[in-house]
Structures are given as C-alpha cells and as structure tokens.
Design a protein around this motif. Sequence first.
Motif: not given
Length: 302
Positions: A225-229
């Motif tokens: 939910k929190d990371f945008d790799f």
Amino acid sequence: MIIAKMLGGLGNQMFCYAFARSLQLENNEELFLDCGVYNRYKVRDYSLNMLNIPDTIKNSSEVKRRVVSNGYLNLSQKLYHVFFKIKKVSLRTDKIGESVFQLLGEKGLYYNLDRYYYPIVESKKEFKYTYGYFQSEKYFRGHKELIKKELKVRIQPTNKEKELLEDIKSNDAVGISIRWGKDYRNSPLNICNKEYYYKAMDIIAEKIEEPTFYIFSDCIEDVVKDFDFKYPVRYIEGFKDYESLRLLYTCKHFIIANSSFSWWGAYLSENNQKIVIAPSKWYKDSTKRPDIYLDDMVLIDV
C-alpha cells in the motif's frame, strides 16, 4: 557447562546461539539452551530447533533438570537488566563497557545487552551463563564456517517453498528486508524509510544488469500500500520465519533493514560476490557505531 538464554525472534536467537556455540568450542564444554522465556513470550516463536543445531546441544527441558532455574541466576540477570536501563537513562549511553563485561565474565556470567563487542575473558567457573544478544561477528568469527552451516534450515521445504527457491536460484535475486509493522514504525528503531529502499535499489540496478527484487517484510500488506517501486518486485508472504530465512539467504544480493533477521539472511548467503546494502545507523540512540556492521557492507546515510 555453558547455559545460553535464548531471547527475541529468530535473528536474535541466532546471535545468542552463535556466541554461546563459539564459547563452547573454545572451552570444550557441554552447551545447553535455555528456551524457558518462550513459555510466556508470545510475540515471537522459538525456531532455532528448525536449524542444523547439533543433537548434542540440549534444549531447555534438559536444562531445567540441571541448574538454570536457580534463584541466583535469575536474580543476577534481572539486576544486570536494571543496571543497564539505569545507566542508559541516567548517563545517556548505550554502552555498559568492557570492564563490567570482563568482571562478570570472570565469574562465568557472560552478560551483554548493549551493542558493542568486548574481548572474551577466560572463566574457571564450572557453570557459565550467557545472557544478551551479542550482535557482532567478532564474537564467533573464529568458527564462522561451522556456525554458518549450523544456522542453515534443516527442515525440508514445502512444495510452495521449493518453487520459489528454484525461481530465486534462476536469476540475480536481490532480497529486500523491510521492517514496516506499526510496532517498528512507532519505535526508536525506525531507521529505514522509503527513500532508503529506493536509493538502495538504484545502487543495485547500477551494479547488476537484470536484478530481480524479492520483498520480505513483517507487514507485506502495508508495504504494498505505501511503497511505489519503480522496479518490478515479487512479494514473499505466507511462510514461517525459518522458511523466509532460507528463501532470503538463497538470494544473491541484499538490501537489509536494521534487523538481526535480515543481517543473518545476508550473512548466510554463499555468494562470494554478494552486495549487501545497509543503513548507516542501526539505532537512533547509539552513542557510536554498533559492532553489528561488516567491513564489506555498502552503507546508505539515513
């Protein structure tokens, strides 16, 4: 006889064991593991018995028939713990120091709750006790290869794990350990933010032509939910702690968090060319750099 008190999750159990095992090998004595804390400690499981620990090393049930339950031992550990807390708060230091470690060591009490390595002193006591985390390779470097062998997983992998192990072995796998549970993010241990991981992945991508990133975490849902790799990633979930450990150390390169579990995952890897990226701090309140770091780690400022 050496009696080692097991503490914490699997990574900390491994440090406890590595120190006690090295002490045993140096003294040629019996080693017993006191696992009694896990009868009441429900946050983490005792999983060291899933590793290649020799059968000659007895578990806590055997210890109880010996001497580990005596009042003197329990009292000495409680007093040491209180002393450490008082010194840390009153003097604002996380370092008890070499003199205390050696004084207790001479009495057969190898206690160390701080984050630094101190040379081992010889004790002529019949019973020796270890209490603490001993988070430094310096404590067991002389027996490194044996301890690495004994801390590999002995339980056969499930079919699900076998498939993933084959996948990991087939490419330039990078194991990324992300501590992201609320207990971590709301604690002084909160060191590794999203930027740390993004920068570490960029460094790996510059050095490895086609890396495959595998995400290990205590809270995969929040990481998703929190990371945008910006790189494709594969999430590792649904495995027991020792299974995750095996999957992690099968990777070729590593981006670790400030956690003993991820430290061991990288340490147990057999890739002699491995890249290990770590945060430049391990604890926010450390008065100096802890001795958990290895010389070949690539550190990123956090």
